[in-house]
Write a protein that holds these residues in place. Structure first.
Motif, PDB file in Angstrom:
ATOM      1  N   LEU A   1       0.801  -1.219   0.000  1.00 33.15           N
ATOM      2  CA  LEU A   1       0.000   0.000   0.000  1.00 33.15           C
ATOM      3  C   LEU A   1       0.835   1.270   0.000  1.00 33.15           C
ATOM      4  CD1 LEU A   1      -2.675  -0.980   2.687  1.00 33.15           C
ATOM      5  CD2 LEU A   1      -2.862  -1.197   0.194  1.00 33.15           C
TER       6      LEU A   1
ATOM      7  N   ALA B   1      -5.931  -1.314   4.271  1.00 33.23           N
ATOM      8  CA  ALA B   1      -6.485  -0.374   3.287  1.00 33.23           C
ATOM      9  C   ALA B   1      -7.813   0.202   3.766  1.00 33.23           C
ATOM     10  CB  ALA B   1      -6.667  -1.081   1.943  1.00 33.23           C
TER      11      ALA B   1
ATOM     12  N   LEU C   1      -6.212   1.411  -4.168  1.00 31.90           N
ATOM     13  CA  LEU C   1      -6.102   0.504  -3.018  1.00 31.90           C
ATOM     14  C   LEU C   1      -6.714  -0.851  -3.338  1.00 31.90           C
ATOM     15  CD1 LEU C   1      -7.129   2.992  -0.187  1.00 31.90           C
ATOM     16  CD2 LEU C   1      -4.827   2.166  -0.647  1.00 31.90           C
TER      17      LEU C   1
END
Length: 361
Positions: free
Chosen positions: A282, A322, A345
């Motif tokens: 991420l 996320a 994401l």
């Protein structure tokens, strides 16, 4: 000659696809059949004549589906694909319903009758999309502007299954946000992960295919439909047991084009910046996450030159992170940028179970 029937038989169906948590496999099958038939996918219910639900929706998602169904203009048909193997048969049946002139006329008469009954009963019409009236609040410049409550998802194209992002916006800027999962269950598993009772970890091309799937969804949200459609075809090719050499050559060309777009990189730079405390998958901005997907697709498909690092965290842990980060990433962003951040994401909601992110104040 019945002109209505003639036109219905020659019109190209346009499908609006909604995916329930756990319905990724059904979605992939539906998207493949739509592409192979030359049918289009709608960006909004108003342009669709076919509503397709993938997976097994819960009661709350079913109510959302019913609201979306009411927004489809006639002629229209609806279908639910529970498992991938049903996709061909269900789409064939839905198309048969769509070109059934008598059934479409009955549906139109029923809608007209219901509208007259509501008008005679004096029922007030809701605002478009069921939105509530706006209130007032100070914005970042100290001005009094309308504050509108807006819910994004779960019925949006190229959107994580079951994700509901509930926001307060002023103008087109998100002021507050919170995340919920619609239809999450304790016992769910990722389509891309290990299957119960299986020794191998999912499909042999799982990592590359999942990365291609996420990348093509982001390209669609970013407004590059041609590249998204090509990515979808390549994703489907990787799902075959043995992708051919022609598919590999096409993948190389697609990856080069996908990397070289300066306009795309400009539109993603600086969006949704995640620091080094988050899972590696991420970190960085939307452009960084997109580049990692391309590297994973290249490396996982056996193409030289990929720079993808092995996953450090599981898909469930990455999706958890996320969802926790998402509210803070979208506050202060425009709605269009919010869509890009969510697409970058792309949390695997099927892997997280009945996880409920903490509410951000």
């Amino acid at each position: 000659m019945d002109l209505t029937g003639w036109l219905l038989r020659r019109a190209v169906p346009c499908a609006f696809v909604i995916t329930a948590i756990g319905g990724t496999g059904a979605r992939l099958a539906v998207e493949r059949h739509l592409r192979e038939r030359g049918w289009r996918q709608a960006l909004a219910p108003a342009e669709a004549d076919l509503l397709v639900v993938c997976g097994h929706p819960c009661a709350e998602l079913s109510r959302t589906v019913d609201r979306v169904w009411a927004q489809l203009p006639g002629p229209r048909a609806r279908a639910r694909v529970g498992v991938p193997e049903e996709a061909r048969r269900v789409l064939d049946a839905a198309h048969t319903d769509l070109i059934d002139v008598a059934a479409q006329r009955r549906d139109a008469d029923e809608r007209d009758r219901a509208a007259r009954e509501r008008a005679e009963a004096g029922e007030s019409e809701d605002m478009p999309g069921g939105l509530p009236m706006a209130d007032r609040g100070e914005d970042r410049d100290g001005l009094k502007l309308d504050r509108l409550r807006l819910t994004l998802g779960p019925a949006l194209p190229d959107w994580p299954a079951g994700l509901s992002l509930r926001a307060v916006i002023q103008g087109d800027v998100v002021q507050e946000a919170e995340v919920a999962l619609i239809g999450a269950r304790d016992r769910t598993s990722s389509f891309w992960g290990p299957r119960p009772g299986a020794e191998a970890s999912g499909h042999p091309w799982a990592a590359a295919t999942a990365a291609l799937d996420s990348a093509q969804r982001l390209l669609s949200v970013a407004g590059w439909p041609a590249a998204a459609l090509s990515g979808r075809r390549l994703r489907d090719a990787l799902l075959d047991p043995d992708p051919g050499s022609g598919d590999r050559a096409d993948l190389r060309r697609w990856l080069r084009a996908a990397r070289r777009s300066r306009l795309l990189r400009w539109s993603l730079n600086g969006l949704g910046v995640v620091d080094d405390r988050a899972p590696v998958e991420l970190r960085g901005d939307a452009a960084d996450r997109y580049s990692r997907w391309l590297d994973t697709a290249q490396e996982g498909a056996g193409e030289p030159g990929g720079r993808a690092a092995p996953p450090v965290t599981s898909r469930a842990e990455t999706a958890h992170a996320a969802l926790e980060l998402l509210p803070s990433l979208v506050v202060g962003q425009e709605v269009a940028a919010t869509r890009l951040i969510v697409a970058s994401l792309d949390p695997d909601t099927g892997s997280v179970g009945a996880h409920i992110p903490e509410r951000n104040s």
